[in-house]
Scaffold this motif. Sequence first.
Motif, PDB file in Angstrom:
ATOM      1  N   ARG A  78      -5.754  -8.024  -2.003  1.00  0.00           N
ATOM      2  CA  ARG A  78      -5.539  -8.107  -3.110  1.00  0.00           C
ATOM      3  C   ARG A  78      -4.462  -7.063  -3.468  1.00  0.00           C
ATOM      4  N   ILE A  79      -3.457  -6.453  -2.948  1.00  0.00           N
ATOM      5  CA  ILE A  79      -2.301  -6.474  -2.975  1.00  0.00           C
ATOM      6  C   ILE A  79      -1.100  -7.623  -2.485  1.00  0.00           C
ATOM      7  N   GLU A  80      -1.768  -8.325  -1.573  1.00  0.00           N
ATOM      8  CA  GLU A  80      -0.431  -8.919  -0.938  1.00  0.00           C
ATOM      9  C   GLU A  80      -1.195 -10.225  -2.124  1.00  0.00           C
ATOM     10  N   TYR A  81      -2.568 -10.255  -2.147  1.00  0.00           N
ATOM     11  CA  TYR A  81      -2.569 -12.033  -2.781  1.00  0.00           C
ATOM     12  C   TYR A  81      -1.634 -11.524  -4.475  1.00  0.00           C
ATOM     13  N   VAL A  82      -1.453  -9.817  -4.384  1.00  0.00           N
ATOM     14  CA  VAL A  82      -0.852 -10.140  -6.295  1.00  0.00           C
ATOM     15  C   VAL A  82       0.949 -10.195  -5.671  1.00  0.00           C
ATOM     16  N   GLU A  83       1.274  -9.512  -4.484  1.00  0.00           N
ATOM     17  CA  GLU A  83       2.136  -9.776  -4.051  1.00  0.00           C
ATOM     18  C   GLU A  83       2.615 -11.201  -3.921  1.00  0.00           C
ATOM     19  N   ARG A  84       2.826 -12.429  -3.659  1.00  0.00           N
ATOM     20  CA  ARG A  84       2.605 -13.682  -3.328  1.00  0.00           C
ATOM     21  C   ARG A  84       2.472 -14.486  -4.527  1.00  0.00           C
ATOM     22  N   HIS A  85       2.252 -13.479  -5.850  1.00  0.00           N
ATOM     23  CA  HIS A  85       2.686 -14.255  -7.326  1.00  0.00           C
ATOM     24  C   HIS A  85       4.099 -13.899  -6.920  1.00  0.00           C
ATOM     25  N   ASN A  86       4.959 -12.736  -6.854  1.00  0.00           N
ATOM     26  CA  ASN A  86       6.218 -12.186  -7.249  1.00  0.00           C
ATOM     27  C   ASN A  86       6.752 -12.807  -6.126  1.00  0.00           C
ATOM     28  N   LEU A  87       5.805 -13.127  -5.283  1.00  0.00           N
ATOM     29  CA  LEU A  87       7.201 -13.911  -4.436  1.00  0.00           C
ATOM     30  C   LEU A  87       7.363 -15.801  -4.756  1.00  0.00           C
ATOM     31  N   ALA A  88       6.277 -15.961  -5.109  1.00  0.00           N
ATOM     32  CA  ALA A  88       5.956 -17.730  -5.324  1.00  0.00           C
ATOM     33  C   ALA A  88       6.968 -17.374  -7.079  1.00  0.00           C
ATOM     34  N   ARG A  89       7.739 -16.370  -7.550  1.00  0.00           N
ATOM     35  CA  ARG A  89       8.109 -16.661  -8.484  1.00  0.00           C
ATOM     36  C   ARG A  89      10.029 -16.332  -8.073  1.00  0.00           C
ATOM     37  N   GLY A  90      10.175 -16.306  -7.081  1.00  0.00           N
ATOM     38  CA  GLY A  90      11.158 -16.114  -6.258  1.00  0.00           C
ATOM     39  C   GLY A  90      11.606 -14.767  -6.482  1.00  0.00           C
ATOM     40  N   TRP A  91      10.125 -13.450  -6.833  1.00  0.00           N
ATOM     41  CA  TRP A  91      10.993 -12.172  -7.284  1.00  0.00           C
ATOM     42  C   TRP A  91       9.919 -11.496  -6.375  1.00  0.00           C
ATOM     43  N   PRO A  92      11.157 -10.068  -5.817  1.00  0.00           N
ATOM     44  CA  PRO A  92      10.931  -9.181  -4.785  1.00  0.00           C
ATOM     45  C   PRO A  92       9.449  -9.335  -4.972  1.00  0.00           C
ATOM     46  N   ALA A  93       8.466  -8.887  -3.450  1.00  0.00           N
ATOM     47  CA  ALA A  93       6.974  -8.784  -3.537  1.00  0.00           C
ATOM     48  C   ALA A  93       6.920  -7.751  -4.357  1.00  0.00           C
ATOM     49  N   LYS A  94       8.171  -6.667  -5.036  1.00  0.00           N
ATOM     50  CA  LYS A  94       7.788  -4.917  -6.058  1.00  0.00           C
ATOM     51  C   LYS A  94       8.936  -5.491  -6.442  1.00  0.00           C
ATOM     52  N   PRO A  95       8.832  -5.690  -7.056  1.00  0.00           N
ATOM     53  CA  PRO A  95      10.264  -5.355  -8.144  1.00  0.00           C
ATOM     54  C   PRO A  95      10.763  -4.675  -8.716  1.00  0.00           C
ATOM     55  N   TRP A  96       9.603  -3.325  -9.477  1.00  0.00           N
ATOM     56  CA  TRP A  96       9.768  -2.943 -10.053  1.00  0.00           C
ATOM     57  C   TRP A  96       9.604  -1.458  -9.161  1.00  0.00           C
ATOM     58  N   ASP A  97      10.357  -0.386  -9.192  1.00  0.00           N
ATOM     59  CA  ASP A  97      10.514   0.760  -8.724  1.00  0.00           C
ATOM     60  C   ASP A  97       9.009   1.761  -9.413  1.00  0.00           C
ATOM     61  N   PHE A  98       8.527   1.399  -9.695  1.00  0.00           N
ATOM     62  CA  PHE A  98       7.417   2.176 -10.264  1.00  0.00           C
ATOM     63  C   PHE A  98       6.015   1.639  -8.782  1.00  0.00           C
ATOM     64  N   VAL A  99       6.458   0.274  -8.787  1.00  0.00           N
ATOM     65  CA  VAL A  99       4.980  -0.049  -7.598  1.00  0.00           C
ATOM     66  C   VAL A  99       4.857   1.030  -6.119  1.00  0.00           C
ATOM     67  N   ASP A 100       4.043   1.969  -5.918  1.00  0.00           N
ATOM     68  CA  ASP A 100       4.087   2.981  -4.935  1.00  0.00           C
ATOM     69  C   ASP A 100       3.749   1.823  -3.467  1.00  0.00           C
ATOM     70  N   PRO A 101       3.635   2.422  -2.000  1.00  0.00           N
ATOM     71  CA  PRO A 101       3.315   1.875  -1.111  1.00  0.00           C
ATOM     72  C   PRO A 101       2.092   1.609  -0.520  1.00  0.00           C
ATOM     73  N   TRP A 102       1.744   1.238   0.172  1.00  0.00           N
ATOM     74  CA  TRP A 102       0.002   1.695   0.854  1.00  0.00           C
ATOM     75  C   TRP A 102      -0.100   2.529   2.506  1.00  0.00           C
ATOM     76  N   PRO A 103      -0.292   2.742   2.400  1.00  0.00           N
ATOM     77  CA  PRO A 103      -0.677   3.745   2.452  1.00  0.00           C
ATOM     78  C   PRO A 103      -0.169   4.589   1.088  1.00  0.00           C
ATOM     79  N   VAL A 104      -1.737   5.160   0.363  1.00  0.00           N
ATOM     80  CA  VAL A 104      -0.628   6.370  -1.208  1.00  0.00           C
ATOM     81  C   VAL A 104      -0.662   7.172  -0.061  1.00  0.00           C
ATOM     82  N   ASP A 105       0.483   7.908  -0.595  1.00  0.00           N
ATOM     83  CA  ASP A 105       0.402   9.600   0.412  1.00  0.00           C
ATOM     84  C   ASP A 105      -0.354  10.606  -0.611  1.00  0.00           C
ATOM     85  N   THR A 106      -1.089  11.162  -0.411  1.00  0.00           N
ATOM     86  CA  THR A 106      -2.019  12.303  -1.127  1.00  0.00           C
ATOM     87  C   THR A 106      -1.451  13.700  -1.172  1.00  0.00           C
TER      88      THR A 106
END
Length: 152
Positions: free
Chosen positions: A124-152
Motif C-alpha cells: 500500500r505504501i508503494e502504491y501511494v508513493e507511485r502516485h507522487n512519483l507520477a506527479r514528478g514529486w518525491p515518493a515522500k514529499p512531506w517531512d511528516f511521513v514516517d519510514p516503515w517499519p515504524v520504530d515503537t
Amino acid sequence: FKTEVGDMRGWVDHGRVLPPNPPMEAADRDRMKHPAFLFEESKLLDIAAMIGKSLRERLGLRILAMTVGTWHVHVVIAATRHPISKVIKCAKDAARWGLRPGRRIWTEGYDKRFCFDDESVLTRIEYVERHNLARGWPAKPWDFVDPWPVDT
C-alpha cells in the motif's frame, strides 16, 4: 478516500479492482447533490500538508504514505486506537478548514483497507508513493511521513 464512480480508470469494490463501468458512473453522477469538487493542481502539496499536520497534531498518528490528487486522497497510517471514522473526519475537516470552499467537497463514506502483515503495508505504501512519483514529486514529499517499519 474514494468516489464510488466506475469511471475510465476502473473502480474498487471490496479490495478488487474492477473495469470501467460508464452506466454506473452516469448513475453515480446523477445521484450527486452538488457538482464535483476538484482540488486545484497548484494546491495539492499544501492540501496534503494541512491533512498531515492535522492527523499528526490532533490524533498523534504516524503517517507512512500520503498522496493528494485533484479528486481523492490516499493516506497510509500506522496502527492506531482511533476509530477510522475519526481519522477520516480529521483529514476531511483539515482540508475543508484550510480551503474554506463555502460548499461541500467530500463524498460521504470512504474506502478503508486494513493491513495485517508487513507485505500488505509495503504494498500500500508503494502504491501511494507511485502516485507522487507520477506527479514528478518525491515518493515522500512531506517531512511528516514516517519510514516503515515504524520504530515503537
